[in-house]
Motif scaffolding. Structure first.
Motif, short mmCIF file in Angstrom:
data_model
loop_
_atom_site.label_atom_id
_atom_site.label_comp_id
_atom_site.label_asym_id
_atom_site.label_seq_id
_atom_site.Cartn_x
_atom_site.Cartn_y
_atom_site.Cartn_z
N ASP A 287 -41.51 48.50 -0.26
CA ASP A 287 -41.90 48.44 1.00
C ASP A 287 -42.51 46.86 0.66
O ASP A 287 -42.03 46.34 2.06
CB ASP A 287 -43.22 49.17 1.17
CG ASP A 287 -43.00 50.54 1.01
OD1 ASP A 287 -41.66 50.83 1.86
OD2 ASP A 287 -43.95 51.26 1.33
N TRP A 288 -42.10 46.18 -0.45
CA TRP A 288 -42.94 44.87 -0.59
C TRP A 288 -41.61 44.51 -0.35
O TRP A 288 -41.47 43.01 0.50
CB TRP A 288 -43.14 44.05 -1.69
CG TRP A 288 -43.40 42.76 -2.15
CD1 TRP A 288 -42.92 42.33 -2.80
CD2 TRP A 288 -43.85 42.12 -1.65
NE1 TRP A 288 -42.80 41.32 -2.81
CE2 TRP A 288 -43.72 40.81 -1.85
CE3 TRP A 288 -44.74 42.30 0.17
CZ2 TRP A 288 -44.22 39.50 -1.00
CZ3 TRP A 288 -45.05 40.53 0.26
CH2 TRP A 288 -44.42 39.52 -0.23
N PHE B 20 -47.88 46.49 4.32
CA PHE B 20 -47.70 46.04 3.63
C PHE B 20 -49.10 45.97 3.19
O PHE B 20 -49.35 46.88 2.14
CB PHE B 20 -46.32 45.66 3.10
CG PHE B 20 -46.73 45.43 1.95
CD1 PHE B 20 -46.21 46.72 0.92
CD2 PHE B 20 -47.39 44.63 0.96
CE1 PHE B 20 -46.28 45.96 -0.29
CE2 PHE B 20 -47.80 44.66 -0.39
CZ PHE B 20 -46.99 45.61 -1.12
N VAL B 21 -49.81 44.83 3.80
CA VAL B 21 -51.40 44.91 2.97
C VAL B 21 -52.30 46.44 3.75
O VAL B 21 -52.92 46.68 2.33
CB VAL B 21 -52.35 43.86 4.22
CG1 VAL B 21 -53.26 43.51 4.28
CG2 VAL B 21 -50.66 42.69 3.85
N ARG B 22 -51.79 47.03 4.88
CA ARG B 22 -52.97 48.07 5.01
C ARG B 22 -52.70 48.64 3.83
O ARG B 22 -53.53 49.88 3.47
CB ARG B 22 -51.83 48.16 6.26
CG ARG B 22 -53.66 49.27 7.22
CD ARG B 22 -53.51 49.43 8.74
NE ARG B 22 -52.15 49.65 8.92
CZ ARG B 22 -51.00 48.82 9.15
NH1 ARG B 22 -51.65 47.96 9.93
NH2 ARG B 22 -49.83 49.74 9.76
N ASN B 23 -51.53 48.81 3.57
CA ASN B 23 -51.00 50.48 3.01
C ASN B 23 -51.12 49.76 1.78
O ASN B 23 -51.43 50.70 0.95
CB ASN B 23 -49.71 50.58 2.73
CG ASN B 23 -49.63 51.68 4.43
OD1 ASN B 23 -50.24 52.07 5.08
ND2 ASN B 23 -47.92 51.36 4.76
N TYR B 24 -51.41 48.88 0.69
CA TYR B 24 -51.56 48.16 -0.69
C TYR B 24 -52.58 46.90 -0.21
O TYR B 24 -51.90 45.98 -0.82
CB TYR B 24 -50.05 47.70 -0.89
CG TYR B 24 -49.03 49.12 -0.68
CD1 TYR B 24 -49.20 50.16 -1.51
CD2 TYR B 24 -47.82 48.67 0.30
CE1 TYR B 24 -48.65 51.65 -1.85
CE2 TYR B 24 -46.76 49.58 0.03
CZ TYR B 24 -47.18 50.90 -0.37
OH TYR B 24 -45.81 51.85 -0.50
N PRO B 25 -53.21 47.50 0.04
CA PRO B 25 -54.93 46.16 -0.12
C PRO B 25 -55.20 45.67 -2.16
O PRO B 25 -55.12 44.60 -1.86
CB PRO B 25 -56.01 47.57 0.32
CG PRO B 25 -55.66 48.07 0.23
CD PRO B 25 -54.30 48.45 0.05
N GLN B 26 -54.57 46.93 -3.10
CA GLN B 26 -55.05 45.95 -4.05
C GLN B 26 -53.86 45.32 -4.87
O GLN B 26 -53.42 45.54 -5.90
CB GLN B 26 -55.85 47.65 -4.96
CG GLN B 26 -56.82 48.23 -4.33
CD GLN B 26 -58.00 46.73 -4.11
OE1 GLN B 26 -58.15 45.30 -4.40
NE2 GLN B 26 -58.26 46.69 -3.51
N PRO C 254 -51.02 43.24 -6.11
CA PRO C 254 -50.66 42.14 -7.07
C PRO C 254 -49.83 41.00 -5.69
O PRO C 254 -49.53 39.62 -5.57
CB PRO C 254 -50.01 42.71 -8.23
CG PRO C 254 -48.89 43.87 -8.35
CD PRO C 254 -49.92 44.19 -7.16
N TYR C 255 -48.56 42.10 -4.60
CA TYR C 255 -47.92 41.34 -3.81
C TYR C 255 -49.16 41.01 -2.42
O TYR C 255 -48.75 40.55 -1.43
CB TYR C 255 -46.50 42.31 -3.35
CG TYR C 255 -46.69 42.49 -4.49
CD1 TYR C 255 -45.40 41.13 -5.15
CD2 TYR C 255 -45.84 43.09 -5.10
CE1 TYR C 255 -44.85 41.61 -5.90
CE2 TYR C 255 -44.94 43.98 -6.02
CZ TYR C 255 -44.20 42.76 -6.87
OH TYR C 255 -43.31 43.03 -7.62
N ALA C 256 -50.42 41.86 -2.33
CA ALA C 256 -50.85 41.62 -1.25
C ALA C 256 -51.04 40.17 -0.76
O ALA C 256 -51.30 39.81 0.19
CB ALA C 256 -52.73 42.90 -1.46
#
Length: 827
Positions: A669-670, A685-691, A693-695
């Motif tokens: 996804d990133w 992407f930020v909404r799905n993976y807030p923690q 390291p790519y956020a």
């Protein structure tokens, strides 16, 4: 790192077993460098010599050196495979051990099952060439230890060594096989490897001679003998005086010296006597027992072998001849070695134990020769007695004549008491001497012993009769006995000039039980008879018990030692005497040392040593647990994939797959959001993976895109056509997700049949497939042609949960066909 000087003297030496690579007492010889350099050049080598010469220790050190140079080095111990196997099980066992050590278990197992139409040996060879060589970095060196174990297999293993020779010979027209070599180790000769005379013998490779220690080579052992170099040197010289540099004998004698903190060469002689030379040591030391058993129970003629050894012991010239089976046994037993082309007794320890008397005692027919000598001595004794009787008769006749002439009361000498075995040498039909009596004994059983006043006089013949023709008149107790029968005593009176007849009817002895006696046992050893605990060995090392006659299975067990199973036949009235010694359970000791360890490498070393041992499941579980604890909070997909392949049915398999899937999806996804260069994709992407390291990087990209959008208006787009092109891409992805070849053909009609067949095969092999296509930008449309650059991610899940992921950037060309967009090519 521990230096040699820091190692306590009492733990410096190791006697028996394979030495660790870093063992302080390891002695390097010319063979170390020769074996390493030869294998590094791709040569096939073999180290064939007697037991306890350091073969396995040499193998461990050489394998470690090769691994450090980038070689892939599996080690096969043939004794660990077992004996009661079919050829299919045996070759598969070899392949499993290679797979475990090279992390190719799944691939080799799949290959084995997919090629069942081949014989076991061909399947094994093809697996090496088709799977092991292509997938291993660097050259591959396979060590095969304890090759003499093949003699105990229920099938002929000639083809195994013939296969190794074939792989070597195929190098001439198959260059990639030059990266494969073998090292064979064991107690054998090259001619033993292929015994069938109809098959070409094993005539390849380099022979590595493993010689006894020279004084120069053994110098490092001084560090464990004494702190003062001059004392240590004198001790070592005296040790070599006895052992001749034999690795096991040298290490064991040095260990005893270190434990006693000896400072005088005289102590060496005393300890050598206690360890090897006295009668008790000869029956207990493993090395001496091996030499004896090899000499007395080999396949060659024992008489010829011992006669030849006797010549060597006496210093006669016997040339070393490798093709002679007698000399092969002498060398492989370890009792003799070659020096300047001639054979000599290997060392003073062997010369003292296996001496001229030992040869004479063990020559076939030794017991018969002893009996013949006793018989001759008996005849000589009987002749002497006969001569005395003749003289007595002459004197008696003279005295009779003298009595008639002189009318003087005659002097009657007392007849001499018959000696032991006299009856056995009395010729039948002899005349009865005047004034003596005779005895005729008849027994219901032949070969029964006859005792007169508790002295043995002879045995009855097979018909059960015995005549004693010269006995002084008087009263006697006659006893007749025979093993398995009750003895009978009968008093009788022997009269002058008369034969007394006696009849003995022997009755079978009724014995309801017999006995077992265990000697030299380990105190506290449990003794089980037919699975029932009967008692334990006493402090003096002995144990005794009554046992009913018949076949029984005895088991000796003690914590920390290997149990012994002793099937024995117990006969009426006979006591069975057994040696109760037990060998240390090295596997259990190794496992106990790992009880609370957190060293994964230590557990892996244990599993390599005991891949199918009693504690292998516990060791594997513990290693998996430690490895998972190190991985569960990591983001290393490569390490997770290796973990899943290593433990496909492990306890943490589900958790590891879930974590790997999550990280893979996050990574995909990133990359998709990054390549799309779209505010919407990055925000998703930020909404799905807030923690993740790519956020933070995604948030920075969003800010840049927002600033760029504010500075310039977006270009004109073709929403309807763009959406239609993206719809074709979604149909393409769905055809893989659904493993639907017809849908794939509809969206990609120009796909070649050969390529379509490959894709269909992958659909059949995989349990599930997922394809994600992430456009890196808007479709480029030019009339009825379009192209889209995408990040393509493919995830295959096979049987057993094995996963295979692929990721690449592709450019998909599309065209209109009957008004719909279809794929024309994928590059």
């Amino acid at each position: 790192m521990i230096t040699r000087a820091a190692i306590p003297k009492e733990s410096f030496f190791v006697a028996g077993g394979t030495l660790r690579r870093d063992a302080a007492c390891y002695v390097s010889r010319d063979a170390d460098e020769l074996l390493y350099s030869s294998l590094a050049r791709g040569e096939i080598c073999y180290v064939l010599t007697s037991r306890q010469m350091g073969k396995s220790s040499l193998m461990v050190r050489t394998a470690a050196r090769l691994r450090e140079k980038g070689f892939s080095v599996p080690v096969l111990d043939l004794t660990g495979l077992g004996q009661n196997l079919s050829s299919e099980q045996w070759y598969n066992g070899l392949l499993e051990r290679i797979g475990q050590q090279l992390e190719l278990e799944d691939e080799l197992e799949e290959f084995w099952h997919d090629h069942r139409h081949l014989g076991p040996m061909n399947r094994w060879m093809d697996a090496i060439t088709d799977i092991v060589l292509p997938r291993c970095p660097g050259n591959v060196v396979i060590f095969v230890d304890e090759i003499d174990a093949v003699r105990s297999l229920p099938f002929c293993a000639d083809e195994f060594f013939a296969g190794i020779r074939e792989l070597y010979n195929r190098r001439t027209h198959d260059p990639h096989l030059s990266g494969l070599s073998f090292c064979l180790l064991g107690v054998a000769t090259p001619s033993d490897l292929i015994r069938d005379t109809r098959t070409t013998p094993f005539n390849i490779g380099r022979r590595i001679e493993l010689t006894d220690f020279t004084e120069h080579e053994a110098t490092p052992l001084c560090a464990g003998l004494a702190d003062r170099p001059e004392i240590a040197r004198r001790l070592l010289q005296r040790v070599l005086h006895w052992t001749g540099g034999h690795p096991y004998l040298t290490q064991r004698l040095c260990m005893a010296l270190a434990q006693e903190q000896a400072a005088s060469p005289a102590v060496v002689d005393r300890l050598c006597e206690g360890l090897f030379l006295n009668q008790n040591a000869r029956q207990q030391d493993d090395n001496l027992l091996f030499v004896r058993e090899r000499m007395l129970h080999s396949e060659v003629d024992t008489s010829s072998l011992l006669t030849l050894y006797g010549k060597i012991w006496n210093g006669k010239r016997v040339l070393d001849d490798e093709i002679s089976p007698l000399i092969s046994v002498l060398r492989l037993s370890g009792i003799a070695r070659s020096c300047s082309g001639k054979l000599q007794v290997r060392n003073r320890v062997y010369r003292h134990i296996f001496d001229r008397a030992w040869v004479q005692t063990n020559l076939p027919g030794a017991e018969l020769r002893r009996q013949r000598a006793a018989y001759v001595r008996g005849l000589q004794l009987a002749g002497a007695v006969g001569l005395c009787l003749v003289l007595g008769i002459a004197v008696y006749a003279y005295m009779t004549v003298y009595r008639v002439r002189t009318s003087i009361e005659p002097f009657r000498p007392k007849p001499p008491e018959p000696p032991v075995f006299w009856a056995s040498f009395t010729p039948p039909g002899s005349a009865v001497i005047v004034d003596t009596g005779a005895l005729a004994i008849k027994t219901s059983e032949g070969n029964a012993g006859v005792f007169i006043n508790d002295r043995e006089y002879g045995r009855t013949n097979p018909a059960g009769t015995l005549r004693i023709q010269v006995l002084q008149p008087g009263n006697y107790n006659i006893r007749v006995e025979k093993p398995g029968f009750q003895s009978i005593v009968q008093p009788t009176q022997v009269l002058a000039n008369k034969e007394t007849q006696l009849l003995f009817k022997l009755q079978k002895q009724v014995v309801l039980s017999t006995g077992v006696l265990i000697r030299q046992g380990l105190p506290g050893t449990k003794v089980l008879i037919d699975g029932v605990e009967t008692g334990s060995v006493q402090n003096d090392g002995s144990f005794s018990a009554d046992v009913r006659p018949g076949q029984h299975n005895l088991t000796l067990s003690h914590d920390g030692y290997l149990s012994r199973q002793l099937p024995e036949e117990f006969s009426l009235g006979k006591q069975v005497v057994l040696d109760g010694q037990l060998r240390p359970d090295v596997e259990q000791q190794s496992w106990s040392s790992l009880a609370n360890s957190h060293d994964i490498a230590a557990y892996e070393t244990f599993l390599r040593t005991y891949p199918n041992g009693r504690f292998s499941d516990q060791a594997r579980t513990r290693a998996e647990e430690l490895e998972w604890n190190n991985l569960k909070n990591s983001r290393d997909l490569v390490a997770l994939d290796r973990f899943l392949n290593k433990y496909p049915q492990g306890h943490f398999n589900g958790s590891a797959r879930a974590l790997a899937g999550k990280l893979q999806q996050e990574e995909m996804d990133w990359r998709g959001a990054q390549n799309a260069n779209s505010i919407t994709a990055l925000q998703t992407f930020v909404r799905n993976y807030p923690q993740s390291p790519y956020a933070e990087e995604a948030r920075a990209d969003i800010r840049k895109l927002q600033e760029s959008a504010a500075a310039s208006p977006p270009p004109a787009s073709q929403p309807n056509e763009s959406e239609a092109v993206l719809g074709a891409l979604r149909r393409f992805s769905q055809s893989f997700d659904e493993k639907d070849a017809d849908k794939l053909s509809a969206v990609w009609p120009s796909l070649r049949k050969q390529e379509l067949k490959k894709i269909k095969d992958s659909f059949n092999d995989a349990d599930s497939i997922r394809m994600d296509l992430k456009p890196t930008g808007e479709p480029r449309i030019d009339g009825e042609r379009a192209s889209v650059t995408c990040l393509r991610s493919l995830l295959y899940v096979f049987k057993g949960g094995v996963r295979k992921a692929e990721e690449s950037t592709v450019t998909i060309e599309l065209g209109k066909q009957s008004g719909s967009w279809v794929i024309q090519s994928v590059k």
